[in-house]
Design a protein around this motif. Structure first.
Motif, mmCIF file in Angstrom:
data_model
loop_
_atom_site.group_PDB
_atom_site.id
_atom_site.type_symbol
_atom_site.label_atom_id
_atom_site.label_comp_id
_atom_site.label_asym_id
_atom_site.label_seq_id
_atom_site.Cartn_x
_atom_site.Cartn_y
_atom_site.Cartn_z
ATOM 1 N N GLY A 1 16.962 -7.538 -10.467
ATOM 2 C CA GLY A 1 16.314 -7.080 -12.015
ATOM 3 C C GLY A 1 14.980 -6.282 -11.608
ATOM 4 N N SER A 2 13.908 -6.201 -12.075
ATOM 5 C CA SER A 2 12.989 -5.058 -11.735
ATOM 6 C C SER A 2 12.171 -6.438 -11.501
ATOM 7 C CB SER A 2 13.016 -4.224 -13.272
ATOM 8 O OG SER A 2 12.618 -4.742 -13.851
ATOM 9 N N VAL A 3 10.398 -4.922 -11.075
ATOM 10 C CA VAL A 3 9.544 -5.800 -10.682
ATOM 11 C C VAL A 3 8.613 -4.799 -11.377
ATOM 12 C CG1 VAL A 3 9.949 -7.253 -8.787
ATOM 13 C CG2 VAL A 3 9.476 -4.546 -8.019
ATOM 14 N N GLY A 4 7.458 -4.908 -11.440
ATOM 15 C CA GLY A 4 6.518 -3.869 -11.513
ATOM 16 C C GLY A 4 5.331 -3.861 -10.510
ATOM 17 N N MET A 5 5.338 -2.643 -10.192
ATOM 18 C CA MET A 5 3.712 -2.417 -9.207
ATOM 19 C C MET A 5 2.992 -2.352 -9.734
ATOM 20 S SD MET A 5 2.570 -1.239 -5.866
ATOM 21 C CE MET A 5 3.638 -0.899 -4.790
ATOM 22 N N HIS A 6 1.797 -2.281 -9.986
ATOM 23 C CA HIS A 6 0.706 -1.994 -10.225
ATOM 24 C C HIS A 6 -0.644 -2.039 -9.667
ATOM 25 C CE1 HIS A 6 1.513 -3.433 -14.053
ATOM 26 N NE2 HIS A 6 2.777 -4.856 -13.787
ATOM 27 N N VAL A 7 -0.797 -0.296 -9.259
ATOM 28 C CA VAL A 7 -1.689 0.381 -8.965
ATOM 29 C C VAL A 7 -3.585 0.837 -9.387
ATOM 30 C CG1 VAL A 7 -2.469 1.967 -7.367
ATOM 31 C CG2 VAL A 7 -0.295 1.699 -7.138
ATOM 32 N N VAL B 1 8.642 0.485 -12.954
ATOM 33 C CA VAL B 1 8.748 -0.575 -13.014
ATOM 34 C C VAL B 1 10.091 0.137 -11.611
ATOM 35 C CG1 VAL B 1 10.346 -1.331 -14.077
ATOM 36 C CG2 VAL B 1 8.581 -1.223 -15.985
ATOM 37 N N LEU B 2 10.105 -0.931 -11.293
ATOM 38 C CA LEU B 2 11.123 -1.080 -10.373
ATOM 39 C C LEU B 2 11.869 -1.461 -9.746
ATOM 40 C CD1 LEU B 2 8.387 -0.350 -6.919
ATOM 41 C CD2 LEU B 2 9.104 1.192 -8.488
ATOM 42 N N ALA B 3 13.246 -1.300 -10.238
ATOM 43 C CA ALA B 3 14.634 -1.494 -10.685
ATOM 44 C C ALA B 3 15.651 -1.957 -9.647
ATOM 45 C CB ALA B 3 15.218 -1.215 -11.681
ATOM 46 N N ALA B 4 16.350 -2.590 -8.985
ATOM 47 C CA ALA B 4 17.307 -2.885 -8.023
ATOM 48 C C ALA B 4 18.757 -1.951 -8.024
ATOM 49 C CB ALA B 4 17.815 -4.256 -7.786
ATOM 50 N N ASN C 1 0.818 -1.308 0.327
ATOM 51 C CA ASN C 1 -0.312 -0.108 -0.167
ATOM 52 C C ASN C 1 1.164 1.176 -0.124
ATOM 53 O OD1 ASN C 1 -2.754 -0.806 -0.467
ATOM 54 N ND2 ASN C 1 -2.965 -1.167 1.411
ATOM 55 N N ASP C 2 1.797 1.021 -0.546
ATOM 56 C CA ASP C 2 3.050 2.517 -0.108
ATOM 57 C C ASP C 2 1.959 3.645 -0.933
ATOM 58 O OD1 ASP C 2 4.451 4.558 -1.426
ATOM 59 O OD2 ASP C 2 6.460 2.369 -0.260
ATOM 60 N N THR C 3 1.789 4.368 -0.480
ATOM 61 C CA THR C 3 1.151 5.886 -1.053
ATOM 62 C C THR C 3 2.178 6.105 -2.073
ATOM 63 O OG1 THR C 3 1.451 7.232 0.704
ATOM 64 C CG2 THR C 3 0.058 5.751 0.807
ATOM 65 N N SER C 4 3.332 6.331 -1.977
ATOM 66 C CA SER C 4 4.074 7.200 -2.853
ATOM 67 C C SER C 4 4.228 6.858 -4.597
ATOM 68 C CB SER C 4 5.501 7.406 -2.476
ATOM 69 O OG SER C 4 5.875 5.675 -3.189
ATOM 70 N N PHE C 5 3.182 6.158 -5.572
ATOM 71 C CA PHE C 5 2.979 5.381 -6.095
ATOM 72 C C PHE C 5 1.679 5.919 -7.314
ATOM 73 C CE2 PHE C 5 5.815 2.494 -4.373
ATOM 74 C CZ PHE C 5 6.565 1.870 -5.243
ATOM 75 N N ASN D 1 -2.087 -3.516 -3.378
ATOM 76 C CA ASN D 1 -1.993 -3.154 -4.692
ATOM 77 C C ASN D 1 -0.904 -4.855 -5.618
ATOM 78 O OD1 ASN D 1 -2.438 -0.162 -4.966
ATOM 79 N ND2 ASN D 1 -0.785 0.531 -3.727
ATOM 80 N N VAL D 2 -0.081 -4.365 -6.416
ATOM 81 C CA VAL D 2 0.079 -6.233 -6.945
ATOM 82 C C VAL D 2 1.142 -5.112 -7.885
ATOM 83 C CG1 VAL D 2 -0.294 -7.639 -8.597
ATOM 84 C CG2 VAL D 2 -2.560 -6.051 -7.767
ATOM 85 N N ILE D 3 2.149 -6.657 -7.647
ATOM 86 C CA ILE D 3 4.030 -7.037 -7.582
ATOM 87 C C ILE D 3 3.870 -8.013 -8.558
ATOM 88 C CG2 ILE D 3 5.577 -7.459 -6.998
ATOM 89 C CD1 ILE D 3 5.184 -4.354 -6.281
ATOM 90 N N ASP D 4 4.182 -7.224 -10.059
ATOM 91 C CA ASP D 4 4.673 -8.610 -10.932
ATOM 92 C C ASP D 4 6.119 -8.428 -10.346
ATOM 93 O OD1 ASP D 4 5.330 -9.535 -13.201
ATOM 94 O OD2 ASP D 4 4.353 -8.440 -14.470
ATOM 95 N N LEU D 5 6.510 -9.971 -10.753
ATOM 96 C CA LEU D 5 7.432 -10.080 -9.788
ATOM 97 C C LEU D 5 8.746 -10.103 -11.400
ATOM 98 C CD1 LEU D 5 7.212 -12.778 -8.176
ATOM 99 C CD2 LEU D 5 7.880 -10.840 -7.488
#
Length: 187
Positions: free
Chosen positions: A70-76, A55-58, A45-49, A87-91
């Motif tokens: 790698g990277s994951v996708g934050m889907h709000v 896309v959030l990369a390491a 639930n991070d509210t900054s998105f 929210n949903v995280i795509d690995l």
């Protein structure tokens, strides 16, 4: 990944200490709140998105979570979630990624991680999606096939759980994609 409120998944993650092994039927009967949820912000639930995909990369930290590979996708607001929460995280952001959180644990105590998982099948709809869960030095993996009727509005979340024994006072909780070479992964 969506977790069951204080229980866990490809958006909500729950971690609880348990005194007995978890049977398959227990997951369906488990209320959406556990007495001892040790994972923080399992709903992502991070509210900054902003609404949409990011896309959030390491190495990227958000709240208590760290994208460490790698990277994951934050889907709000892009996927149907249980009770419309979280929210949903795509690995797989642009490539397979990993999400990590350090958990305070008691050596020798058993912990159960429960979560909801689905896949993102907008590309390569016939290819399975795979993920692994690490807790300390232990690892469990799952492979997901696209269910009939899957859609962003019909995610068909599946409950998963795994039991682990802590070996130190801090245990790493890590969800990782095991689906390299595709832009969509396990959610």
């Amino acid at each position: 990944v969506k977790g069951l409120r204080q229980a866990t998944a490809a958006a909500i993650v729950g971690l609880a200490a348990t005194q007995r092994p978890l049977a398959a039927q227990d997951l369906a009967e488990t209320p959406l709140s556990l007495k001892r949820n040790l994972a923080i912000d399992g709903d992502f639930n991070d509210t900054s998105f902003q609404p949409g995909a990011s896309v959030l990369a390491a190495p990227k930290k958000f709240g208590p979570w760290t994208v460490d590979m790698g990277s994951v996708g934050m889907h709000v607001g892009e996927f149907d979630t249980p009770d419309g929460l979280g929210n949903v995280i795509d690995l797989n952001g642009t490539r397979s990624g990993s999400l990590f959180q350090a958990i305070t644990t008691v050596p020798g105590e058993k912990y159960t991680v429960r979560f909801l998982v689905s896949g993102y099948w907008s590309t390569n709809p016939d290819r399975p999606r795979a993920l692994s869960l690490r807790f300390g030095n232990e690892k469990v993996s799952w492979t997901l096939n696209r269910p009939a009727g899957w859609a962003k509005t019909n995610m068909q979340w599946q409950g998963r759980s795994a039991e682990f024994t802590a070996t130190s006072t801090t245990s790493g909780l890590r969800f990782s994609s095991e689906s390299p070479g595709m832009p969509d992964g396990a959610l």
